[in-house]
Design a protein around this motif. Structure first.
Motif, PDB file in Angstrom:
ATOM      1  N   LYS A   9       0.095   6.964   3.105  1.00 34.79           N
ATOM      2  CA  LYS A   9       0.119   7.270   4.793  1.00 34.79           C
ATOM      3  C   LYS A   9      -1.097   8.133   4.968  1.00 34.79           C
TER       4      LYS A   9
ATOM      5  N   HIS B 240      -2.813   3.264   6.573  1.00 34.20           N
ATOM      6  CA  HIS B 240      -1.366   3.208   6.129  1.00 34.20           C
ATOM      7  C   HIS B 240      -1.033   2.039   5.281  1.00 34.20           C
TER       8      HIS B 240
ATOM      9  N   THR C 181       1.565   8.874  10.777  1.00 38.24           N
ATOM     10  CA  THR C 181       2.647   8.596  10.695  1.00 38.24           C
ATOM     11  C   THR C 181       3.618   9.522  11.162  1.00 38.24           C
TER      12      THR C 181
END
Length: 304
Positions: A145, A155, A100
């Protein structure tokens, strides 16, 4: 391929492994929360389960958002079409190790199904109206995440990423299964604004698209003026476009947005619905390769 989920002792989430996956790429997999506790299904069973859970428990499917009685028909249709199930699964998979931290606002990349996935970072609100950063993938809120798996990252998102992108904004409007936007598409073409929302150099765009029924509900005098006046029609169309990505998961309870017409409109958000000025949004978050479509119940007054 086979998915294996191993939940920790007493908790949500868990370790996810994809077996029998081609060795030429590592998988970063974005999966819906409803599959947290699935054990060892094949990919086909996984997707079937996801759609059953999602369409029973949520309202995120295109054309089914406000018509829950149609949900099981959609599930049956998908279960009978393994190729489509496979495509939807692959719409949640991207090649490479994608953290992320690598994602930025309006970053677009291909999925394993060769559809487009768009990340967005919004300044939104939590339930106590405190400002929070929200990360979304095609409108799905990323809840957890960078969960480590043997061959990639996971995720967790709050929905199935459906429908997959079908094309640009104009193509998505034109390909609506129920043909709900033929009048709006004609207005886009008559004002040449169709070229604007298909030019990737000008986007991304959010299109608040009124249905054919919305136009039919306009007063006859106003409808006649739109037919005869290019300037009024252009202003009306511009009043339904905004040059940024607006997914429902990244909105505050109330915010003012400036449309391409220059008008400032009030956008109201609740967890299960949106309203632009006085118009309800019938279907939320239909993704396109260069933006997103929100389906309006009525036409927004150009005087606003």
């Amino acid at each position: 391929a086979e998915l294996k989920v191993s939940p920790p002792p007493g908790g949500e989430g868990g370790r996810v492994e994809m077996r029998n996956v081609s060795q030429d790429y590592i998988l970063s997999y974005i999966y819906p929360i409803s599959v947290t506790f699935l054990w060892g299904p094949t990919c086909g069973h996984f997707i079937s389960y996801v759609h059953i859970q999602t369409k029973v428990n949520q309202s995120t499917m295109i054309n089914d958002q406000v018509r829950p009685n149609r949900n099981f028909q959609g599930v049956k249709r998908l279960k009978e079409n393994p190729a489509e199930l496979d495509r939807i699964l692959k719409n949640h998979i991207v090649r490479g190790m994608v953290s992320t931290a690598d994602l930025t606002d309006d970053l677009v990349g291909p999925s394993a199904a060769f559809t487009k996935l768009r990340s967005n970072i919004f300044n939104a609100e939590d339930n106590n109206w405190r400002e929070v950063k929200v990360l979304t993938i095609n409108g799905g809120i990323v809840k957890k995440k960078n969960l480590s798996a043997r061959n990639g990252l996971v995720h967790e998102v709050d929905r199935v990423l459906f429908p997959p992108t079908q094309g640009d904004l104009l193509q998505t409007l034109q390909n609506d299964p129920e043909g709900r936007f033929t009048t709006f598409v004609k207005a886009l073409k008559a004002t040449q604004l169709d070229k604007e929302i298909t030019d990737y150099n000008t986007g991304p765009w959010t299109v608040f698209a009124p249905t054919n029924s919305a136009f039919m509900n306009l007063p006859m005098k106003e409808l006649s003026e739109l037919i005869t006046s290019q300037s009024k029609l252009s202003k009306l169309v511009l009043n339904h476009l905004i040059n940024r990505t607006l997914y429902s998961g990244g909105l505050k309870a109330h915010q003012t947005i400036t449309m391409a017409s220059g008008n400032k409109l009030n956008l109201f958000s609740r967890p299960d619905r949106l309203k632009l000025e006085g118009s309800n949004i019938l279907n939320m978050d239909i993704p396109a390769t260069n933006g997103v479509i929100q389906v309006l119940q009525s036409v927004i007054d150009t005087k606003q």
